[in-house]
Motif scaffolding. Structure first.
Motif, short mmCIF file in Angstrom:
data_model
loop_
_atom_site.label_atom_id
_atom_site.label_comp_id
_atom_site.label_asym_id
_atom_site.label_seq_id
_atom_site.Cartn_x
_atom_site.Cartn_y
_atom_site.Cartn_z
N ARG A 1 -13.77 2.49 -20.76
CA ARG A 1 -12.69 3.43 -21.11
C ARG A 1 -12.99 4.77 -21.03
N LYS B 1 -11.28 -8.41 -30.23
CA LYS B 1 -9.95 -7.89 -30.00
C LYS B 1 -9.28 -8.02 -28.31
N ARG C 1 -10.57 -7.14 -25.64
CA ARG C 1 -10.43 -5.67 -25.00
C ARG C 1 -10.55 -5.61 -23.49
N GLN D 1 -6.95 -1.47 -22.95
CA GLN D 1 -6.24 -0.31 -23.41
C GLN D 1 -7.38 0.49 -24.07
N HIS E 1 0.17 2.87 -38.45
CA HIS E 1 -0.84 3.90 -37.74
C HIS E 1 -1.88 4.10 -38.99
N THR F 1 -5.42 5.79 -40.30
CA THR F 1 -6.11 6.98 -39.89
C THR F 1 -6.96 7.20 -41.14
N GLY F 2 -7.64 8.23 -41.09
CA GLY F 2 -8.43 8.69 -42.18
C GLY F 2 -7.78 9.71 -42.98
N TYR G 1 -7.59 13.58 -41.85
CA TYR G 1 -6.55 13.75 -41.01
C TYR G 1 -5.47 14.10 -41.41
N SER H 1 -3.74 17.57 -41.06
CA SER H 1 -3.36 17.98 -39.63
C SER H 1 -2.02 17.18 -39.13
N ILE H 2 -2.00 15.83 -39.43
CA ILE H 2 -1.22 15.05 -38.97
C ILE H 2 0.34 15.36 -39.73
N LEU I 1 1.45 12.55 -34.94
CA LEU I 1 0.39 11.84 -34.19
C LEU I 1 0.25 12.16 -32.94
N ARG J 1 -7.85 10.35 -26.46
CA ARG J 1 -7.24 9.18 -25.63
C ARG J 1 -5.96 9.22 -25.13
N HIS K 1 -2.50 4.92 -30.76
CA HIS K 1 -2.36 3.36 -30.82
C HIS K 1 -1.56 3.04 -32.28
N VAL L 1 -8.29 -0.28 -38.68
CA VAL L 1 -8.39 0.91 -37.79
C VAL L 1 -8.63 2.17 -38.46
N HIS M 1 -12.37 5.80 -39.98
CA HIS M 1 -12.34 7.23 -39.98
C HIS M 1 -12.70 7.73 -41.58
N VAL N 1 -1.90 -4.28 -28.48
CA VAL N 1 -1.64 -3.05 -29.18
C VAL N 1 -0.62 -2.16 -28.63
C1 HQG Z 1 -5.91 10.96 -35.60
C2 HQG Z 1 -9.97 1.06 -31.78
C3 HQG Z 1 -5.80 15.29 -36.67
C4 HQG Z 1 -5.76 9.38 -35.49
C5 HQG Z 1 -8.79 0.69 -33.02
C6 HQG Z 1 -7.15 8.89 -35.42
C7 HQG Z 1 -7.76 1.41 -32.21
C8 HQG Z 1 -5.10 13.00 -35.85
C9 HQG Z 1 -8.05 9.83 -34.79
C10 HQG Z 1 -7.98 2.18 -31.14
C11 HQG Z 1 -3.80 13.79 -35.29
C12 HQG Z 1 -8.17 9.40 -33.32
C13 HQG Z 1 -7.60 3.50 -31.39
C14 HQG Z 1 -3.55 14.97 -35.73
C15 HQG Z 1 -3.60 11.57 -34.84
N1 HQG Z 1 -4.43 15.77 -36.21
N2 HQG Z 1 -6.00 13.97 -36.33
N3 HQG Z 1 -2.31 15.56 -35.25
N4 HQG Z 1 -3.14 12.55 -34.75
N5 HQG Z 1 -5.12 11.92 -35.48
O1 HQG Z 1 -10.35 6.49 -32.42
O2 HQG Z 1 -6.11 5.20 -33.40
O3 HQG Z 1 -12.39 -1.16 -31.43
O4 HQG Z 1 -9.02 8.03 -31.04
O5 HQG Z 1 -4.98 9.24 -36.74
O6 HQG Z 1 -8.49 -0.60 -33.22
O7 HQG Z 1 -8.26 5.42 -34.59
O8 HQG Z 1 -12.00 0.90 -29.90
O9 HQG Z 1 -7.79 6.56 -32.50
O10 HQG Z 1 -7.47 8.69 -36.45
O11 HQG Z 1 -6.72 0.33 -31.54
O12 HQG Z 1 -11.06 -1.36 -29.32
O13 HQG Z 1 -7.25 11.19 -34.58
O14 HQG Z 1 -9.63 2.16 -31.01
O15 HQG Z 1 -10.00 -0.08 -31.13
O16 HQG Z 1 -9.11 8.49 -33.39
O17 HQG Z 1 -8.19 3.98 -32.57
P1 HQG Z 1 -9.12 7.41 -32.16
P2 HQG Z 1 -7.55 5.19 -33.31
P3 HQG Z 1 -11.31 -0.39 -30.35
#
Ligand code: HQG
Length: 176
Positions: free
Chosen positions: A15, A60, A62, A76, A97, A99-100, A103, A106-107, A112, A117, A121, A132, A136, A163
């Motif tokens: 990835r 998952k 993957r 993905q 969606h 998130t933590g 964030y 900012s969100i 989003l 990436r 997602h 998910v 965070h 996904v």
């Molecule tokens: C956040 C895992 C600030 C977003 C999971 C997320 C998923 C913002 C973080 C896949 C934002 C990015 C992806 C904004 C979004 N300001 N923060 N405007 N917009 N964010 O890890 O979605 O195990 O890149 O909410 O299951 O957490 O790896 O994305 O918290 O499918 O296969 O920025 O990764 O799969 O974090 O996870 P990530 P995600 P795997």
């Protein structure tokens, strides 16, 4: 290294950083299976049998092989610009969606965004979104008005492992 650790390492290679083991992905995200195995085997014991087990048992789903198992790719989650031939699909009316909490401010401003990436997602159920989000910190789950987004021309894709992906979700389509 356990199979789970090795699977994480394969995620990193397929990835984000194929150069870690000195290989390249093609434009559709495929790596050559022999090169992948040889590259990993330089760092730890590794075989086609272990790779097959990882692909089959990944929680998952993957990764996918091509038909004759000469190529492998992540379904993905990429940060490098590859075209994994995603199918544009009409989404369910609502997606989630996770998130933590850190964030949320900012969100609320920017909506989003995919950050590192290629896509944002989204999940079809709240439980997946919570897990998910937990990656965070304290999880927060947004409801996404996918029906309205789709009506307004935003495209959605469903990856081979289920996904939901979209390029961005503006604030006006988000509900907590
Ligand atoms: C956040 C895992 C600030 C977003 C999971 C997320 C998923 C913002 C973080 C896949 C934002 C990015 C992806 C904004 C979004 N300001 N923060 N405007 N917009 N964010 O890890 O979605 O195990 O890149 O909410 O299951 O957490 O790896 O994305 O918290 O499918 O296969 O920025 O990764 O799969 O974090 O996870 P990530 P995600 P795997």
């Amino acid at each position: 290294m356990s199979l789970t650790d090795t699977s994480r390492f394969i995620s990193l290679i397929l990835r984000h950083k194929p150069e870690t083991i000195g290989i390249e992905l093609d434009e559709h995200g495929w790596a050559n299976v022999e090169e992948l195995i040889a590259g990993i085997a330089k760092q730890q014991e590794f075989s086609i049998e272990m790779l097959e087990e990882i692909v089959d048992t990944d929680n998952k789903q993957r990764y996918s092989f091509n038909e004759d198992k000469t190529l492998i790719r992540a379904n993905q989650g990429h940060s490098i610009p590859v075209d994994v031939e995603l199918t544009e699909t009409t989404p369910p009316d609502v997606l989630y969606h996770g998130t933590g909490e850190k964030y949320v401010d900012s969100i609320s401003n920017k909506g989003l965004i995919p950050k590192s990436r290629l896509y944002v997602h989204l999940s079809k159920d709240i439980e997946t979104a919570i897990s998910v989000g937990k990656r965070h910190g304290k999880p927060v789950v947004y409801k996404v008005d996918a029906l309205q987004m789709n009506k307004n021309g935003y495209k959605f894709y469903l990856s081979a492992n289920g996904v939901w992906l979209t390029k961005e979700v503006p604030v006006n389509y988000l509900m907590v």
